[in-house]
Design a protein around this motif. Structure first.
Motif, mmCIF file in Angstrom:
data_model
loop_
_atom_site.group_PDB
_atom_site.id
_atom_site.type_symbol
_atom_site.label_atom_id
_atom_site.label_comp_id
_atom_site.label_asym_id
_atom_site.label_seq_id
_atom_site.Cartn_x
_atom_site.Cartn_y
_atom_site.Cartn_z
ATOM 1 N N THR A 22 0.827 -1.199 0.000
ATOM 2 C CA THR A 22 0.000 0.000 0.000
ATOM 3 C C THR A 22 0.864 1.252 0.000
ATOM 4 O O THR A 22 1.981 1.261 0.537
ATOM 5 C CB THR A 22 -0.952 0.007 1.211
ATOM 6 O OG1 THR A 22 -1.801 1.153 1.148
ATOM 7 C CG2 THR A 22 -0.195 0.015 2.534
ATOM 8 N N TRP A 258 -2.213 -0.983 -3.008
ATOM 9 C CA TRP A 258 -3.422 -0.169 -2.866
ATOM 10 C C TRP A 258 -3.085 1.297 -2.632
ATOM 11 O O TRP A 258 -2.265 1.638 -1.788
ATOM 12 C CB TRP A 258 -4.271 -0.691 -1.701
ATOM 13 C CG TRP A 258 -4.837 -2.053 -1.964
ATOM 14 C CD1 TRP A 258 -4.338 -3.253 -1.517
ATOM 15 C CD2 TRP A 258 -5.984 -2.370 -2.754
ATOM 16 N NE1 TRP A 258 -5.112 -4.287 -1.985
ATOM 17 C CE2 TRP A 258 -6.128 -3.784 -2.746
ATOM 18 C CE3 TRP A 258 -6.907 -1.597 -3.471
ATOM 19 C CZ2 TRP A 258 -7.163 -4.433 -3.415
ATOM 20 C CZ3 TRP A 258 -7.930 -2.252 -4.146
ATOM 21 C CH2 TRP A 258 -8.062 -3.649 -4.114
ATOM 22 N N TYR A 264 -8.028 2.966 2.775
ATOM 23 C CA TYR A 264 -8.301 1.532 2.778
ATOM 24 C C TYR A 264 -9.247 1.186 3.927
ATOM 25 O O TYR A 264 -9.063 1.662 5.047
ATOM 26 C CB TYR A 264 -7.004 0.744 2.917
ATOM 27 C CG TYR A 264 -7.161 -0.728 2.607
ATOM 28 C CD1 TYR A 264 -7.011 -1.214 1.321
ATOM 29 C CD2 TYR A 264 -7.475 -1.636 3.613
ATOM 30 C CE1 TYR A 264 -7.166 -2.554 1.022
ATOM 31 C CE2 TYR A 264 -7.647 -2.989 3.332
ATOM 32 C CZ TYR A 264 -7.482 -3.432 2.043
ATOM 33 O OH TYR A 264 -7.661 -4.761 1.752
#
Length: 268
Positions: A22, A258, A264
């Motif tokens: 991420t 991500w 998230y």
């Protein structure tokens, strides 16, 4: 004791060569020794082992930041996680701005980081992208690769790796041809249509087998619903990751990253 479905999902081993990461643009919690352990634990619980850690201007100027990053790397490694420095100012693409990104690499070069990641999108400086700007970006990437003591990875729009279209200028440099020595490339395929994402990723991987790719996906609230997975639960996202994993890992795609951790979903 019954283990929650999400926990079972996250504890399921990943296929060899596949990982999930991420973008962490807001890194205060990781650099603060009082919150670092809990933040790392939460990242791990949601399957994030590749941590791309950004620094804001205040953090760059703070003399305590190198020590905090060193401590973060040590604790993350003990937790089975990697730490990559995330750099993302598009102004660094230009000849005038290029020395700034090289200076940042120089400042932190003694840290035991796992890599440096450049998220320098040529499109952010205006569209269409002239061939001269694309060449400036390539020059910046190559300069960063030469200056970096760590492996270099990139975030790049997939258009530069797909089949040429009539809209592209014949004089544009070949981006994939210029990326020799880059450890991995995040394809910013921001689409909610998972099947189409797989198809485009597979086509790019087959067209450029000499390059290592990862898939970048967005959960950002500011993007159109067709481009972001916002509103999904963590369980739904991890289920989708498993589907991509089964289809993309066999052709050498290394994982999913991500954009970004602040957006998230943190399911309980």
């Amino acid at each position: 004791m019954r283990v929650p479905h999400l926990l079972l999902l996250l504890l399921t081993p990943l296929l060899a060569g596949w990982s999930q990461g991420t973008y962490i643009w807001q890194s205060d919690a990781l650099l603060n020794h009082q919150t670092r352990r809990q933040e790392l634990r939460q990242l791990r619980q949601h399957g994030m082992t590749d941590l791309m850690v950004g620094l804001n201007g205040a953090q760059v100027r703070n003399s305590s930041t190198p020590g905090a990053l060193r401590a973060l790397v040590q604790e993350a490694h003990a937790n089975g996680q990697r730490v990559v420095m995330l750099l993302g100012d598009p102004a660094w693409i230009t000849p005038k701005g290029r020395p700034q990104v090289l200076a940042l690499i120089q400042r932190f070069r003694d840290l035991p980081l796992d890599g440096v990641h450049l998220d320098l999108e040529v499109e952010q400086l205006g569209w269409p992208v002239p061939a001269s700007r694309l060449q400036q970006w390539i020059t910046t990437v190559q300069a960063a690769r030469e200056a970096s003591p760590w492996p270099l990875s990139l975030s790049v729009h997939p258009r530069w790796f797909e089949a040429p279209t009539s809209a592209e200028m014949p004089s544009s440099p070949c981006v994939p041809c210029a990326l020799k020595g880059v450890e991995s490339i995040d394809l910013m395929l921001y689409q909610r249509n998972a099947k189409r994402v797989s198809e485009r990723t597979l086509a790019i991987a087959k067209r450029w087998p000499q390059l290592n790719f990862r898939l970048a996906q967005s959960v950002e609230p500011g993007l159109p619903a067709t481009e972001s997975w916002r509103g999904s639960t963590a369980s739904q996202l991890q289920s989708q990751v498993r589907q991509w994993q089964e289809r993309l890992s066999p052709v050498g795609i290394d994982g999913v990253d991500w954009q970004d951790w602040a957006s998230y979903p943190k399911d309980r």
